[in-house]
Design a protein around this motif. Structure first.
Motif, PDB file in Angstrom:
ATOM      1  N   LYS A 316      41.777  41.631  50.626  1.00 26.04           N
ATOM      2  CA  LYS A 316      41.116  40.399  50.228  1.00 26.04           C
ATOM      3  C   LYS A 316      40.140  40.022  51.328  1.00 26.04           C
ATOM      4  N   ASP A 321      36.108  33.201  48.530  1.00 26.24           N
ATOM      5  CA  ASP A 321      36.088  31.904  47.875  1.00 26.24           C
ATOM      6  C   ASP A 321      37.458  31.704  47.219  1.00 26.24           C
ATOM      7  N   PRO A 322      38.193  30.693  47.648  1.00 27.91           N
ATOM      8  CA  PRO A 322      39.553  30.536  47.104  1.00 27.91           C
ATOM      9  C   PRO A 322      39.563  30.322  45.591  1.00 27.91           C
ATOM     10  N   ASP A 323      38.444  29.877  45.034  1.00 24.77           N
ATOM     11  CA  ASP A 323      38.406  29.634  43.583  1.00 24.77           C
ATOM     12  C   ASP A 323      37.976  30.864  42.803  1.00 24.77           C
ATOM     13  N   ALA A 324      37.386  31.834  43.501  1.00 27.52           N
ATOM     14  CA  ALA A 324      36.918  33.027  42.784  1.00 27.52           C
ATOM     15  C   ALA A 324      38.097  33.971  42.601  1.00 27.52           C
ATOM     16  N   GLU A 325      38.439  34.219  41.368  1.00 30.81           N
ATOM     17  CA  GLU A 325      39.595  35.053  41.114  1.00 30.81           C
ATOM     18  C   GLU A 325      39.171  36.517  41.030  1.00 30.81           C
ATOM     19  N   PRO A 326      39.777  37.363  41.841  1.00 31.14           N
ATOM     20  CA  PRO A 326      39.411  38.771  41.749  1.00 31.14           C
ATOM     21  C   PRO A 326      39.852  39.350  40.405  1.00 31.14           C
ATOM     22  N   SER A 327      39.160  40.385  39.983  1.00 28.24           N
ATOM     23  CA  SER A 327      39.509  41.000  38.704  1.00 28.24           C
ATOM     24  C   SER A 327      40.816  41.776  38.865  1.00 28.24           C
ATOM     25  N   LEU A 328      41.444  42.014  37.736  1.00 31.79           N
ATOM     26  CA  LEU A 328      42.695  42.765  37.754  1.00 31.79           C
ATOM     27  C   LEU A 328      42.458  44.154  38.346  1.00 31.79           C
ATOM     28  N   ARG A 329      41.295  44.699  38.038  1.00 35.02           N
ATOM     29  CA  ARG A 329      40.966  46.023  38.550  1.00 35.02           C
ATOM     30  C   ARG A 329      40.873  46.003  40.078  1.00 35.02           C
ATOM     31  N   LEU A 331      42.379  43.881  42.016  1.00 30.48           N
ATOM     32  CA  LEU A 331      43.734  43.681  42.540  1.00 30.48           C
ATOM     33  C   LEU A 331      44.528  44.981  42.523  1.00 30.48           C
ATOM     34  N   HIS A 332      44.368  45.727  41.429  1.00 29.81           N
ATOM     35  CA  HIS A 332      45.019  47.035  41.362  1.00 29.81           C
ATOM     36  C   HIS A 332      44.571  47.910  42.522  1.00 29.81           C
ATOM     37  N   ARG A 334      43.334  47.085  45.462  1.00 27.10           N
ATOM     38  CA  ARG A 334      43.879  46.661  46.756  1.00 27.10           C
ATOM     39  C   ARG A 334      45.349  47.026  46.866  1.00 27.10           C
ATOM     40  N   ASP A 335      46.034  46.946  45.749  1.00 27.42           N
ATOM     41  CA  ASP A 335      47.469  47.214  45.757  1.00 27.42           C
ATOM     42  C   ASP A 335      47.757  48.712  45.898  1.00 27.42           C
ATOM     43  N   ARG A 336      46.972  49.508  45.213  1.00 27.90           N
ATOM     44  CA  ARG A 336      47.332  50.928  45.101  1.00 27.90           C
ATOM     45  C   ARG A 336      46.591  51.857  46.062  1.00 27.90           C
TER      46      ARG A 336
ATOM     47  N   ASP B  36      39.447  41.350  32.603  1.00 26.96           N
ATOM     48  CA  ASP B  36      38.481  42.217  33.268  1.00 26.96           C
ATOM     49  C   ASP B  36      38.846  43.687  33.204  1.00 26.96           C
ATOM     50  N   THR B  37      40.045  43.984  32.794  1.00 30.76           N
ATOM     51  CA  THR B  37      40.263  45.346  32.342  1.00 30.76           C
ATOM     52  C   THR B  37      40.741  45.188  30.916  1.00 30.76           C
ATOM     53  N   LYS B 452      48.398  40.052  36.818  1.00 32.52           N
ATOM     54  CA  LYS B 452      47.454  39.565  37.806  1.00 32.52           C
ATOM     55  C   LYS B 452      48.124  38.572  38.748  1.00 32.52           C
ATOM     56  N   LEU B 455      50.368  40.325  41.170  1.00 36.56           N
ATOM     57  CA  LEU B 455      49.640  41.008  42.239  1.00 36.56           C
ATOM     58  C   LEU B 455      49.103  40.003  43.259  1.00 36.56           C
ATOM     59  N   GLU B 459      50.086  39.878  47.176  1.00 38.74           N
ATOM     60  CA  GLU B 459      49.080  39.857  48.234  1.00 38.74           C
ATOM     61  C   GLU B 459      49.301  38.671  49.165  1.00 38.74           C
ATOM     62  N   ALA B 471      44.598  31.857  52.432  1.00 36.45           N
ATOM     63  CA  ALA B 471      44.092  30.727  51.660  1.00 36.45           C
ATOM     64  C   ALA B 471      44.948  30.541  50.416  1.00 36.45           C
ATOM     65  N   GLU B 472      45.183  29.294  50.093  1.00 33.43           N
ATOM     66  CA  GLU B 472      45.986  29.014  48.898  1.00 33.43           C
ATOM     67  C   GLU B 472      45.287  29.563  47.670  1.00 33.43           C
ATOM     68  N   LYS B 473      46.058  30.220  46.849  1.00 37.40           N
ATOM     69  CA  LYS B 473      45.474  30.774  45.630  1.00 37.40           C
ATOM     70  C   LYS B 473      45.851  29.868  44.482  1.00 37.40           C
TER      71      LYS B 473
END
Lengths: 556, 531
Positions: A316, A321-329, A331-332, A334-336, B36-37, B452, B455, B459, B471-473
């Motif tokens: 991350k 931006d705390p309000d900008a939500e990352p896409s699931l892709r 997140l995947h 970063r996780d994998r 988004d997917t 989501k 995950l 994180e 940062a708080e999510k």
């Protein structure tokens, strides 16, 4: 207690200063009397070429390994190191970096075009293209990272200049020597390619597709040049002379020497594209990046292309931006990402690790540990730091394992290489012994948080000076950050906080020589005091947090 | 039209590179947009029978209570009484409508990196095929709007732009599976204000051309060079074939090769244009060099020169009802009228309606329907604007564009007549595989949200264990399961367009220094910016 500690610490740094005149200490010469023969006995040895040996002996003579085994004979002239409690590994290899190469001048630091006129209107202007630059020629022991990388167990790097589409030719460098040339294990092993558009709106190429076409045109031109020159040289009479082109000549020569072409490919999309590029370009390709390889491991294995895996795993962004939500892709990914090496090992992809964007070398093995936690065996991890890169870059006949006749690059640790508490104790590069110096770090956890921007004030012989320290403290007290002063900004090389004490080190250039500046002291909420020391010299400093200062100003 | 103010405001930033080009859809996801997917397609090779549907074949009328049998990715049979073979998957489409997959003749989706190699006036060296991005979520969004194939074009910053490619929207497949097999590759041209850089200019930049005259000259110069290049290779081949020794072959030139292909009829020309005069200009230049213009894109004043376009055998791919934008300093869209598609159709031009935009592409059915109101096209004629006609324009009409036995099973199932404002896509099939299924998409959204959140939580924990407090999510807001039609935002074609990075550069001097140009002794462009 603090006073005692500080005094002792200062004393130690004075002593170091007294023992080693700075220019020599900093040039990476071996510490001590430079014996030519060493024997490490009674250690656990991981030769990588075979199973580990308990209670083994390894003999080093004049830069080479001359014996490895449980009952190897120790020559009488050998300097014997008792290896009980130590583990010996082959020296680690960072398979793609720019360590050992002096920082490029600012103008070339970016990806900007290097066309002589500064304008690029097409491939013929050869934008951001300097494939004639040789890392072997530009290698330098003055790079501070030669020492810090070595301190983390890395004896060897595959280094190339950064910046541009064809930045230069990579070399395998050992991280020690009397002269820069001593570092070179093998020159021109690879031609790295970057696919960053260099031109922007007004200069070619300004897009990824433009870069890809450009690189393809360069390969075609190189091929043409090779053939045209051959035809011409055979019978120049009556034949129009093919024009000399530095890019074509340099690349033609490198390819003739079977240099690898390093193709950037981090996401699955890029990896698959990279496989296609390797075919279209008709070069011996190696992909670098590789982090989303968990999605394409079998396809890469089928093409038998090696991959250099970037150890700076996606995270991350710090300023997200705390309000900008990352896409699931995302997140995947970063996780994998750390599971990629395990997927590669399973699919049979040859891979090696490289530090990527990691600037603190101690973080490199921590990043490897993440991939072990994600399923990679420790053996495969070790291999990806030793034999695998040696094989990929064609130097496995001299590096990568602990075998008789190979270059004596060794790293000795006090525990498993990938365990968190393990420390690198000794490093041998070309048979020269380096002790890893590290300021003693107390084990008590920190009390309070040193994180934040600090204004530091001190008085040098030249008068009062100020500097800003921007520090970040991890929960275990490890410090990172930067110090900005009159001489520019320097990144912390090490740092810690324990109870109310702290110490951090930056490296700066003084009259062209790199020097460690060690800050030690104590802190309370918004103030700190202590000593800053360079070898042979120390002064007191005080520090405040600007927040506190603001209050003061408001009161005034 | 609430569209006009938006257009006026944003036209500047927009026309910079592409005309009305690629909106960065990722930056402006519509409310209730799919995640988004997205779900992967069903398995291939399935025998499928769609039954009880109103089948709008486009080629031979409507079939009430019709069935379509799909085998091996192809339409095996279309008719009223087809029995389901054993083991076939039956899709009951009672009360629903099936049309051939929508074909978007002007798209900028699925491109990795910039849509434009905007640095040079002839960027034919760049090739969209090199940078197809199978991860672009716009593929899925457009699929959800019934689009099954798209003509993916380079931007319009250059008189002669990059090479282009037709793709099928096979979401979930790797990039190499996107290209429409056997479809003729294309090249983008652009006339008028965009290649002149009227509306945008990098600081200090002085790029030729800056007039319509210059655009014409740029194209002529490039083709003159291409002709010489072709001749150079021809001469070489002849001499080599005659057994001449010590011959150094000419250099290959990736910029000129696609132009030679145009001259040889192996590559289609898709030309961005607005005004009648520039359309006629390109027809003249094409005639002079002996190539065809396959489609005029946008072609807002096409209705003024429809006879000339029809006579040249060129297609016209236009917008439904965009007008009066680009009216600031440089007027070129001023004379656009919503009757354009209908008028050109009635003069015998093969006309399509395109999107030029990922969002617009999600409702091309409605864009086509507008020509029934503006110009009185029939239901079939209107539907053809986004199915059979673009297929003809792209030379893929033997494979797609209508529902006929033997064609690819690229189909869209709607809940209403697709030309109605109430029509919502239920399923989209490509090669007989269901790549979009509305029910499945809705059903899987909750799981995706859950994954989501898990995950993000993971994180967060890792962050706390490591350094500092992360940062708080904010917990993600539950997305509405279904988007109501009235909530649909008006198309914001220009929002989200990334402003090209502005880098100050010293004034550039146009010059032609490619090896081929040097040896051929021709010029690609005039020196000194032309003015």
């Amino acid at each position: 207690m603090y006073a005692t500690f500080a005094r002792r610490y200062l004393f130690v740094s004075m002593l170091i200063a007294a023992c080693f005149a700075p220019p020599f200490a900093m040039r990476g010469a071996a510490q001590g009397g430079e014996p030519e023969c060493f024997a490490i006995r009674g250690a656990k040895i991981y030769p990588v070429s075979g199973p580990p040996l308990e209670n083994g002996t390894i003999v080093i003579t004049r830069g080479l390994i001359t014996a490895v085994g449980t009952n190897a004979t120790i020559p009488p002239e050998a300097w014997v190191i008792e290896g009980k409690g130590l583990i010996v590994y082959p020296g680690l290899i960072d398979s793609f970096a720019d360590v050992g190469l002096p920082a490029a001048p600012a103008s070339a630091g970016g990806e900007g075009p290097r066309a002589p006129q500064g304008v690029s209107r097409g491939p013929e202007d050869r934008p951001a293209t300097t494939p004639w630059r040789s890392a072997a020629d530009e290698a330098s022991l003055t790079d501070k990272r030669v020492e810090t990388w070595r301190g983390a167990g890395f004896t060897t790097v595959v280094s190339a200049q950064k910046g541009g589409i064809f930045p230069g030719q990579a070399a395998v460098l050992n991280l020690a020597g009397d002269r820069a040339g001593d570092m070179v294990v093998r020159a021109s092993v690879a031609v790295p390619v970057a696919l960053q558009p260099s031109g922007g709106l007004a200069n070619f190429p300004g897009s990824l597709m433009g870069v890809l076409s450009y690189v393809r045109q360069v390969w075609l031109d190189t091929d043409w040049y090779t053939k045209a020159v051959a035809i011409y040289e055979k019978n120049p009479r009556g034949v129009e002379r093919p024009a000399y082109d530095r890019t074509e000549a340099a690349l033609a020569e490198a390819l003739e020497e079977r240099a690898l072409v390093l193709i950037p490919a981090n996401t699955a999309l890029q990896l698959r594209r990279g496989l296609g590029l390797a075919d279209h370009w008709k070069v011996n390709a190696v992909l670098y990046g590789g982090q989303q390889g968990y999605e394409a491991a079998n396809e890469i294995a089928a093409k038998k292309l090696p991959v250099l895996v970037n150890l700076q795993w996606p995270e991350k962004p710090k300023d997200a931006d705390p309000d900008a939500e990352p896409s699931l892709r995302t997140l995947h990914f970063r996780d994998r990402a750390p599971s990629t090496p395990a997927a590669f090992a399973k699919a049979g992809v040859k891979f090696a690790f490289y530090s990527g964007g990691i600037s603190a070398p101690k973080e490199i093995l921590k990043a490897v540990k993440k991939s072990i936690d994600a399923g990679l065996s420790a053996d495969d991890a070790l291999r990806a730091l030793t034999l695998a890169p040696a094989q990929i870059f064609g130097v496995a006949d001299r590096l990568g394992t602990l075998e008789t006749g190979k270059i004596a690059n060794l790293v000795l640790t006090d525990g498993d290489l990938f365990a968190e508490k393990t420390k690198v104790k000794l490093v041998f590069v070309d048979g020269r012994k380096f002790e890893v110096r590290e300021p003693a770090r107390p084990s008590e956890p920190p009390k309070g948080d040193l994180s934040g921007k600090w204004k530091l004030s001190y008085t040098t012989p030249d008068g009062p000076e100020e500097a800003t320290a921007d520090l970040t403290m991890a929960s275990d007290g490890t410090l990172s950050g930067t110090v900005t002063g009159k001489r520019g900004t320097a990144t912390l090389t090490t740092g810690w906080v324990s109870v109310e004490k702290f110490s951090f080190t930056v490296n700066i250039l003084l009259q062209g020589e790199p020097f460690d500046v060690i800050f030690t002291g104590t802190f309370e909420k918004d103030s700190m005091k202590g000593t800053l020391a360079v070898p042979g010299f120390s002064i007191d400093f005080t520090g405040t947090k600007p927040g506190a200062q603001l209050t003061t100003r408001a009161e005034e | 039209m609430n569209r006009a103010p938006t257009l006026l405001t944003l036209a500047f930033a927009f026309v910079v590179l592409c005309g009305r080009e690629a909106v960065d859809a990722a930056a402006t996801p519509a409310a209730g947009a799919p995640p988004d997917t997205a779900p992967a397609p069903t398995e291939p090779g399935q025998v499928i029978l769609i039954q009880n549907a109103t089948v709008l074949t486009v080629s031979h009328g409507a079939i009430e209570h019709g069935s379509i049998l799909i085998k091996d990715g192809k339409i095996a049979a279309v008719g009223q009484s087809i029995k389901a073979p054993e083991g076939a998957q039956v899709i009951d489409a009672s009360g629903q409508f099936v049309i051939p997959g929508i074909i978007d003749c002007h798209s900028h989706i699925a491109i990795d990196g910039s849509v434009n190699e905007g640095s040079i006036s002839v960027s034919s060296i760049a090739n969209i095929a090199d940078v197809l991005d199978s991860d672009d979520i716009d593929i899925y969004r457009d699929l959800a709007g019934g689009v099954t194939a798209a003509n993916v074009l380079h931007g319009s910053a250059n008189a002669i732009g990059g090479q282009t490619i037709v793709i099928k929207l096979r979401w979930g497949q790797p990039a190499e599976k996107l290209p429409f097999e056997g479809a003729m590759p294309g090249i983008k041209f652009a006339l008028g204000e965009n290649p002149k850089r009227s509306n945008f200019r990098a600081p200090g930049e002085a790029r030729y051309p800056t007039t319509r005259m210059g655009v014409e000259e740029t194209i002529r110069a490039a083709f003159t060079e291409a002709r010489d290049y072709k001749k150079m290779w021809g001469d070489y081949s002849r001499r080599a074939a005659a057994g001449e020794k010590n011959l150094i072959p000419p250099r290959r030139d990736l910029r000129l090769e696609p132009l030679v292909e145009v001259l040889e009829g192996k590559r289609y020309v898709h030309s961005h244009c607005y005004r009648a005069d520039e359309i006629l200009m390109l027809l003249r230049v094409a005639k002079e060099f002996g190539f065809k213009v396959r489609t005029f894109q946008h072609v807002l004043e096409g209705y003024k020169v429809a006879d000339e376009i029809a006579a040249a055998g060129a297609g016209a791919s236009t917008f439904s009802d965009w007008w009066a934008y680009k009216v600031e300093a440089k007027v070129e869209a001023y004379d656009a009228i919503p009757y354009n598609a209908a008028l050109m159709t009635k003069r015998g031009v093969v006309v399509s309606v395109n999107s030029d935009d990922a969002e617009e592409a999600t409702h091309l059915n409605q864009e086509a329907a507008k020509s029934m109101k503006f110009g009185g096209l029939t239901h079939d004629e209107a539907l053809k604007l986004v199915t059979l006609n673009p297929a003809i324009q792209l030379g893929i009409d033997k494979r797609v564009g209508s529902i006929d036995a033997g064609k690819d099973a690229d189909l869209v199932v709607y809940n209403h007549d697709p030309l109605s404002a109430y029509a919502v896509v239920q399923k989209t099939l490509i090669d007989g595989r269901v790549y979009f299924d509305r029910q499945r998409d809705i059903a899987e959204r909750a799981d995706r949200e859950k994954e989501k959140k898990a995950l993000l939580e993971k994180e967060k924990k890792a962050g706390e264990a490591g350094k500092e407090k992360p940062a708080e999510k904010k917990p993600a807001e539950a997305k509405p399961a279904e988007k109501k039609p009235e909530e649909k935002k008006p198309p914001e074609k220009k929002t989200g367009e990334k402003k090209p990075e502005e880098k100050p550069k010293p004034p550039s001097v146009e010059r032609s220094t490619s090896p081929a140009a040097r040896s051929a002794g021709t010029r690609l462009a005039l020196p000194g910016g032309g003015l």
